[in-house]
Design an enzyme around this catalytic site. Structure first.
Site, PDB file in Angstrom:
ATOM      1  N   GLU A  51       0.783  -1.170   0.149  1.00  0.00           N
ATOM      2  CA  GLU A  51       0.059   0.057  -0.020  1.00  0.00           C
ATOM      3  C   GLU A  51       0.787   1.108   0.029  1.00  0.00           C
ATOM      4  O   GLU A  51       2.216   1.143   0.430  1.00  0.00           O
ATOM      5  CB  GLU A  51      -0.898   0.018   1.248  1.00  0.00           C
ATOM      6  CG  GLU A  51      -1.772   1.219   1.315  1.00  0.00           C
ATOM      7  CD  GLU A  51      -2.872   1.062   2.486  1.00  0.00           C
ATOM      8  OE1 GLU A  51      -3.027  -0.161   3.180  1.00  0.00           O
ATOM      9  OE2 GLU A  51      -3.698   1.813   2.618  1.00  0.00           O
ATOM     10  N   ASN A  96      -6.698   1.737   2.802  1.00  0.00           N
ATOM     11  CA  ASN A  96      -7.356   2.971   2.708  1.00  0.00           C
ATOM     12  C   ASN A  96      -7.020   4.174   1.813  1.00  0.00           C
ATOM     13  O   ASN A  96      -7.692   4.726   1.450  1.00  0.00           O
ATOM     14  CB  ASN A  96      -7.164   3.526   4.330  1.00  0.00           C
ATOM     15  CG  ASN A  96      -7.696   2.435   5.240  1.00  0.00           C
ATOM     16  OD1 ASN A  96      -8.681   1.723   5.151  1.00  0.00           O
ATOM     17  ND2 ASN A  96      -7.201   2.660   6.621  1.00  0.00           N
ATOM     18  N   ASN A 196     -12.185  -0.961  -1.184  1.00  0.00           N
ATOM     19  CA  ASN A 196     -11.361  -1.581   0.257  1.00  0.00           C
ATOM     20  C   ASN A 196     -12.291  -1.180   1.564  1.00  0.00           C
ATOM     21  O   ASN A 196     -12.684   0.075   1.628  1.00  0.00           O
ATOM     22  CB  ASN A 196     -10.025  -0.982   0.264  1.00  0.00           C
ATOM     23  CG  ASN A 196      -9.348  -1.099   1.622  1.00  0.00           C
ATOM     24  OD1 ASN A 196      -8.950  -2.436   1.795  1.00  0.00           O
ATOM     25  ND2 ASN A 196      -9.293  -0.428   2.490  1.00  0.00           N
ATOM     26  N   GLU A 197     -12.538  -1.944   2.369  1.00  0.00           N
ATOM     27  CA  GLU A 197     -13.251  -1.734   3.723  1.00  0.00           C
ATOM     28  C   GLU A 197     -14.572  -0.726   3.479  1.00  0.00           C
ATOM     29  O   GLU A 197     -14.324   0.237   4.472  1.00  0.00           O
ATOM     30  CB  GLU A 197     -12.024  -1.425   4.702  1.00  0.00           C
ATOM     31  CG  GLU A 197     -11.285  -2.416   4.816  1.00  0.00           C
ATOM     32  CD  GLU A 197     -10.208  -2.185   5.999  1.00  0.00           C
ATOM     33  OE1 GLU A 197     -10.230  -1.370   6.378  1.00  0.00           O
ATOM     34  OE2 GLU A 197      -9.470  -3.223   6.241  1.00  0.00           O
ATOM     35  N   TYR A 269      -7.226  -8.592  11.864  1.00  0.00           N
ATOM     36  CA  TYR A 269      -6.090  -8.107  12.329  1.00  0.00           C
ATOM     37  C   TYR A 269      -6.028  -8.400  13.804  1.00  0.00           C
ATOM     38  O   TYR A 269      -7.346  -8.367  14.383  1.00  0.00           O
ATOM     39  CB  TYR A 269      -5.474  -6.455  12.376  1.00  0.00           C
ATOM     40  CG  TYR A 269      -5.240  -6.030  10.925  1.00  0.00           C
ATOM     41  CD1 TYR A 269      -4.122  -6.369  10.585  1.00  0.00           C
ATOM     42  CD2 TYR A 269      -6.311  -5.520  10.258  1.00  0.00           C
ATOM     43  CE1 TYR A 269      -3.899  -5.935   9.168  1.00  0.00           C
ATOM     44  CE2 TYR A 269      -6.115  -4.967   8.902  1.00  0.00           C
ATOM     45  CZ  TYR A 269      -4.781  -5.259   8.495  1.00  0.00           C
ATOM     46  OH  TYR A 269      -4.458  -4.947   7.104  1.00  0.00           O
ATOM     47  N   GLU A 317      -6.546  -9.189   3.924  1.00  0.00           N
ATOM     48  CA  GLU A 317      -5.559  -8.403   4.690  1.00  0.00           C
ATOM     49  C   GLU A 317      -5.858  -9.283   5.951  1.00  0.00           C
ATOM     50  O   GLU A 317      -6.863  -9.515   6.515  1.00  0.00           O
ATOM     51  CB  GLU A 317      -6.255  -6.749   4.920  1.00  0.00           C
ATOM     52  CG  GLU A 317      -5.997  -6.050   3.851  1.00  0.00           C
ATOM     53  CD  GLU A 317      -6.097  -4.380   4.394  1.00  0.00           C
ATOM     54  OE1 GLU A 317      -6.182  -4.121   5.491  1.00  0.00           O
ATOM     55  OE2 GLU A 317      -6.475  -3.653   3.300  1.00  0.00           O
ATOM     56  N   GLN A 370       1.301  -6.363   5.420  1.00  0.00           N
ATOM     57  CA  GLN A 370       1.880  -6.077   4.239  1.00  0.00           C
ATOM     58  C   GLN A 370       3.211  -6.204   4.004  1.00  0.00           C
ATOM     59  O   GLN A 370       3.682  -7.163   4.805  1.00  0.00           O
ATOM     60  CB  GLN A 370       1.877  -4.299   4.055  1.00  0.00           C
ATOM     61  CG  GLN A 370       0.290  -3.780   4.447  1.00  0.00           C
ATOM     62  CD  GLN A 370       0.133  -2.263   3.778  1.00  0.00           C
ATOM     63  OE1 GLN A 370       1.096  -1.506   3.410  1.00  0.00           O
ATOM     64  NE2 GLN A 370      -1.061  -1.920   4.334  1.00  0.00           N
TER      65      GLN A 370
HETATM   66  O1  AHR Z   1      -3.090  -2.500   6.158  1.00  0.00           O
HETATM   67  C1  AHR Z   1      -3.262  -1.421   6.881  1.00  0.00           C
HETATM   68  C2  AHR Z   1      -4.783  -0.845   6.888  1.00  0.00           C
HETATM   69  O2  AHR Z   1      -5.739  -1.763   7.461  1.00  0.00           O
HETATM   70  C3  AHR Z   1      -5.454  -0.889   5.419  1.00  0.00           C
HETATM   71  O3  AHR Z   1      -5.097   0.214   4.611  1.00  0.00           O
HETATM   72  C4  AHR Z   1      -6.863  -0.896   5.538  1.00  0.00           C
HETATM   73  O4  AHR Z   1      -7.479  -1.621   4.509  1.00  0.00           O
HETATM   74  C5  AHR Z   1      -6.920  -1.603   7.002  1.00  0.00           C
HETATM   75  O5  AHR Z   1      -7.773  -0.983   7.698  1.00  0.00           O
END
Ligand code: AHR
Length: 521
Positions: A51, A96, A196-197, A269, A317, A370
């Site tokens: 990213e 993001n 994305n999200e 996460y 992710e 990432q």
């Molecule tokens: O990977 C970091 C961020 O985590 C990404 O930009 C977003 O998609 C997620 O919230």
């Protein structure tokens, strides 16, 4: 799978002929039956993500003017580590970031590209790295590209033009732009994300499920008109904050897009803010549960498809991320989101993969978030780099790509977590029918107990020669650094086990991740 020479040298090899037999009856059981196939381990499970964020692109994979970079500006040391990792798929440009990104800013002569505000992360974007640089990078590291469109503040028109720019063979306005920028042949990008999200209020252009589904449907139609061979990933759940109806989001998206998409995404996460290993590593049961719920929603949506098509889960992710959560470049400068991964974080990587492999029939794509510097296995400075602890399980699990995942019978001592009973041993198994190689992946989540397990094989005869790959360390918080990146590394040894009735007993040490490679006839 050929292990790159460089990696072989780094690992610790010990060959021993030892009989591993337990004095006590085994406490756990793992029964391998190669007839009980779950599904193929899709090579796309070993994807990664780059990213425009902190030092992932600039100063990470791309560092113009650095003596360590080639004439394209790609850091050669980083490129070698990425190749060694055998990354199958690379997602870009966000995250993001993409929800405020206009891809046309990032093509053409670099010096004339506009500098824009990046209002996702509070930074300035020079656009010196754009579509052609990214796609060239993918070619150089032999990773398949995965482009995510701007479904936040962007338009459907720019999404279909992006497909045309990348994939159109005929002479059109956008394909001619690509040719003018040095690429005669279409890039043929097959995998595209529909944003994305978009379920997260933090996202630029966040929408309700209904509004997003409507946008996604029209974007899918327009993008497929530009190239009908593309595969589309809908933006699924990333928002698991208490009170948010994440299941409802997926249901609406799937109901609306069920005839048009190939995947729905899922982001997760995890962290260990309470400093409790067993709770931290119990998160695997949340991952299993989320996958099972989305599998059910997919099945329900497929039941009323007018155009029958498979829909899979794209876990695009995932990682450990909590120490640098939510810190933007405005707050902490260019080193945003630079987690230093310790030994216990490497154990969590095994836990994620075990869950993906157990669901290999539905989870067909995944991207660690990432690749470099930002929540990443590779960390750079101007004159060097080092490999974090999490690099090693990524590398080792990657060797199981294209195997068949097996539904192993597992019984293990348990502990309580969030009202559930969690097995101390977290297990996945895969096999390669061509070579007769069976992989048994075992995470021992206990902070203080070893567990012995009887491993039984049902079909075919096991060989007593076993390769053992193990990650373990006396200090859960041990980290690798620029000065010493060998502190936390796997150990590899060959052992000779005591076979009886086509099985053996193996002792899995406390807080360890073990991959046993067995041969069966
Ligand atoms: O990977 C970091 C961020 O985590 C990404 O930009 C977003 O998609 C997620 O919230």
């Amino acid at each position: 799978m050929i292990v790159p020479k460089r990696i072989v040298r780094l690992a610790v090899f010990v060959t021993a002929t030892v009989a591993i037999a337990a004095a006590q009856p085994p406490q756990a059981r793992i029964k391998i039956d190669t007839d009980r196939a779950v599904g193929e381990v899709d090579p796309h499970l070993f994807g990664n993500f780059t990213e425009h964020l902190g030092r992932c692109i600039y100063g990470g994979i791309y560092d113009e003017g650095n003596p360590l970079s080639d004439s394209d500006g790609f850091r050669q040391d980083v490129m070698q580590a990425v190749r060694d990792l055998n990354v199958s798929l690379l997602r870009w440009p966000g995250g993001n970031f993409v929800s405020g990104y206009h891809w046309e800013d990032g093509i053409g002569p670099r010096d004339t590209r506009p500098v824009r505000r990046d209002d996702a992360w509070g930074a300035l974007e020079t656009n010196r790295f754009g579509t052609d640089e990214f796609l060239k990078y993918c070619e150089r590291v032999s990773a398949e590209p995965y482009l995510c469109i701007n479904a936040g503040l962007g338009t459907i028109d720019e999404a279909r033009h992006w497909v045309e720019y990348c994939n159109e063979p005929a002479k059109t306005y956008y394909s001619e732009l690509r040719r003018a920028n040095g690429h005669e042949k279409p890039w043929n990008v097959k995998i595209w994300g529909l944003g994305n999200e978009i379920d997260g209020p933090w996202q630029l252009g966040h929408r309700t499920a209904e509004d997003y589904a409507k946008f996604g449907l029209e974007a899918a139609k327009a993008m497929r008109r530009a190239d009908e061979s593309i595969h589309l990933i809908a933006s699924g759940s990333s928002n698991f904050r208490p009170g948010y109806d994440w299941i409802g989001w997926n249901r609406t998206v799937l109901d609306t897009l069920k005839n048009d998409i190939d995947y729905i995404s899922l982001h997760t996460y995890i962290g260990n803010p309470e400093n409790n290993l067993e709770r931290f590593l119990a998160a695997g049961s949340d991952i299993d549960e989320r996958i099972a719920i989305v599998e059910g929603l997919i099945k329900a949506a497929q039941n009323t498809q007018t155009v029958p098509r498979p829909i899979y889960i794209a876990f695009d992710e995932w990682n450990v991320w909590y120490r640098t959560l939510g810190r933007t470049e405005f707050e902490i400068g260019r080193k945003g989101l630079e987690e230093r991964y310790n030994f216990e974080d490497a154990l969590a990587i095994g836990m994620f993969f075990n869950a993906f492999l157990r669901h290999a029939d539905s989870v067909k794509l995944a991207n660690l978030a990432q690749l470099v510097n930002v929540i990443a296995p590779i960390v750079t400075k101007r004159d060097g780099m080092f490999l974090q602890t999490i690099y090693w399980p990524l590398l080792e699990y990657g060797k199981q790509r294209a195997n068949i995942s097996l539904d192993a019978l597992v019984s293990s001592p348990k502990y309580a977590y969030n009202g559930r009973q969690i097995g101390y041993l977290d297990v996945s198994t895969t096999w390669d029918p061509k070579t007769g190689t069976v992989f048994v992946n075992v995470l021992n989540r206990s902070s203080d107990s070893d567990f012995s397990a009887r491993i039984d094989n049902v079909e075919g005869q096991l060989s007593p020669d076993v390769r053992v790959w193990e990650m373990n360390h006396s200090d859960l918080k041990a980290v690798n650094t620029f000065d010493d990146d060998k502190k936390v590394r796997p150990a590899v040894r060959n052992v000779h086990v005591d076979l009886s009735h086509n099985g053996f007993t193996y002792n899995f040490p406390k807080h360890s991740l073990t991959i046993l490679t067995l041969k069966r006839s």
